[in-house]
Write an enzyme that holds these catalytic residues in place. Sequence first.
Site, PDB file in Angstrom:
ATOM      1  N   HIS A 182      -6.106   3.072  -4.236  1.00 31.97           N
ATOM      2  CA  HIS A 182      -5.963   3.292  -2.788  1.00 31.97           C
ATOM      3  C   HIS A 182      -6.287   4.742  -2.440  1.00 31.97           C
ATOM      4  O   HIS A 182      -5.655   5.328  -1.559  1.00 31.97           O
ATOM      5  CB  HIS A 182      -4.541   2.920  -2.346  1.00 31.97           C
ATOM      6  N   HIS A 185       3.705  -2.263   3.051  1.00 35.02           N
ATOM      7  CA  HIS A 185       3.754  -0.924   2.467  1.00 35.02           C
ATOM      8  C   HIS A 185       5.112  -0.755   1.778  1.00 35.02           C
ATOM      9  O   HIS A 185       6.146  -1.063   2.379  1.00 35.02           O
ATOM     10  CB  HIS A 185       3.580   0.151   3.540  1.00 35.02           C
ATOM     11  N   HIS A 207      -5.341   9.712   0.193  1.00 32.24           N
ATOM     12  CA  HIS A 207      -5.050   8.937   1.405  1.00 32.24           C
ATOM     13  C   HIS A 207      -5.068   9.856   2.631  1.00 32.24           C
ATOM     14  O   HIS A 207      -4.233   9.750   3.541  1.00 32.24           O
ATOM     15  CB  HIS A 207      -3.702   8.223   1.291  1.00 32.24           C
ATOM     16  N   ASP A 211       0.813  -1.213   0.000  1.00 31.46           N
ATOM     17  CA  ASP A 211       0.000   0.000   0.000  1.00 31.46           C
ATOM     18  C   ASP A 211       0.854   1.273   0.000  1.00 31.46           C
ATOM     19  O   ASP A 211       2.025   1.249   0.395  1.00 31.46           O
ATOM     20  CB  ASP A 211      -0.894   0.035   1.241  1.00 31.46           C
ATOM     21  N   ASP A 212       0.226   2.361  -0.413  1.00 29.90           N
ATOM     22  CA  ASP A 212       0.695   3.741  -0.223  1.00 29.90           C
ATOM     23  C   ASP A 212       1.743   4.214  -1.223  1.00 29.90           C
ATOM     24  O   ASP A 212       2.199   5.351  -1.131  1.00 29.90           O
ATOM     25  CB  ASP A 212       1.249   3.962   1.189  1.00 29.90           C
TER      26      ASP A 212
END
Length: 258
Positions: free
Chosen positions: A126, A221, A130, A75-76
Amino acid sequence: MLNFVSIKLFFLIALIVLLVTDWMYDVPAFCYWILIGIFLILTAIGSFLIQWNFHFKSYCSNPDIDQSHIALTFDDGPHPEYTPQVLQLLKQFNAKATFFCIGKRMEQHSDLIKQIIAEGHTIGNHTYSHSRAFGFFGTRKVISELQNTNNIFAKITGKQIQMYRPAFGVTNPSIKKAVQATGLQPIGWSIRSLDTTLLSEDTILHRTTPKLAKGDIVLFHDTSPKTIIVLEQLLLILQEKNLQSVTVDQLLNIKAYA
């Protein structure tokens, strides 16, 4: 498993019973506060635990899979320093993964998006920002975030993302409506590495690997050096366990893109 609809129904019935009882016997006011408190606590927990499917169903694993496959997810990103290191390790171990990318970072690092796709991995939505306040966004704002991210990806690749992972794993009624409006498939996880916390690399690896089994979706991540260290060791362990990392869409037998 508890969900938002069943919880609301239960507490509505409980409130009616309490009101009737209060009318007959004079129930103390703290009983109402206890009922409201329990409702709020359960709703908060359900909103932060994506595995509960509290507000809507998310794929968190595939327990019925026959092959010895798992899915590593990141993620991210994309991150200009650490995503290339993740990709190098995946290539070294002949592993595939899924990257749930933030829209604004896609804009900044479109070359990495192209590299991820070229090397046989898949990408999920995503959100665009965020934002830490994402759980408080209204439905229109959430839809805008998801569509904006998909549009950016489409400009880079000509494809439309089909998979979505909520920021921080938070779900709520507004996000549910946005998911329904955009047609995205929510993806959760069965193992959370906690690689963005202050835990040591050894602790992260230990909490990730003992129960790792076919069908699991693992959350990492691609934004820190700690993850790189853990990932290399994890990929060695997967070899020892005869487990192969594949993309989420392959693990779940769903479409990654439209």
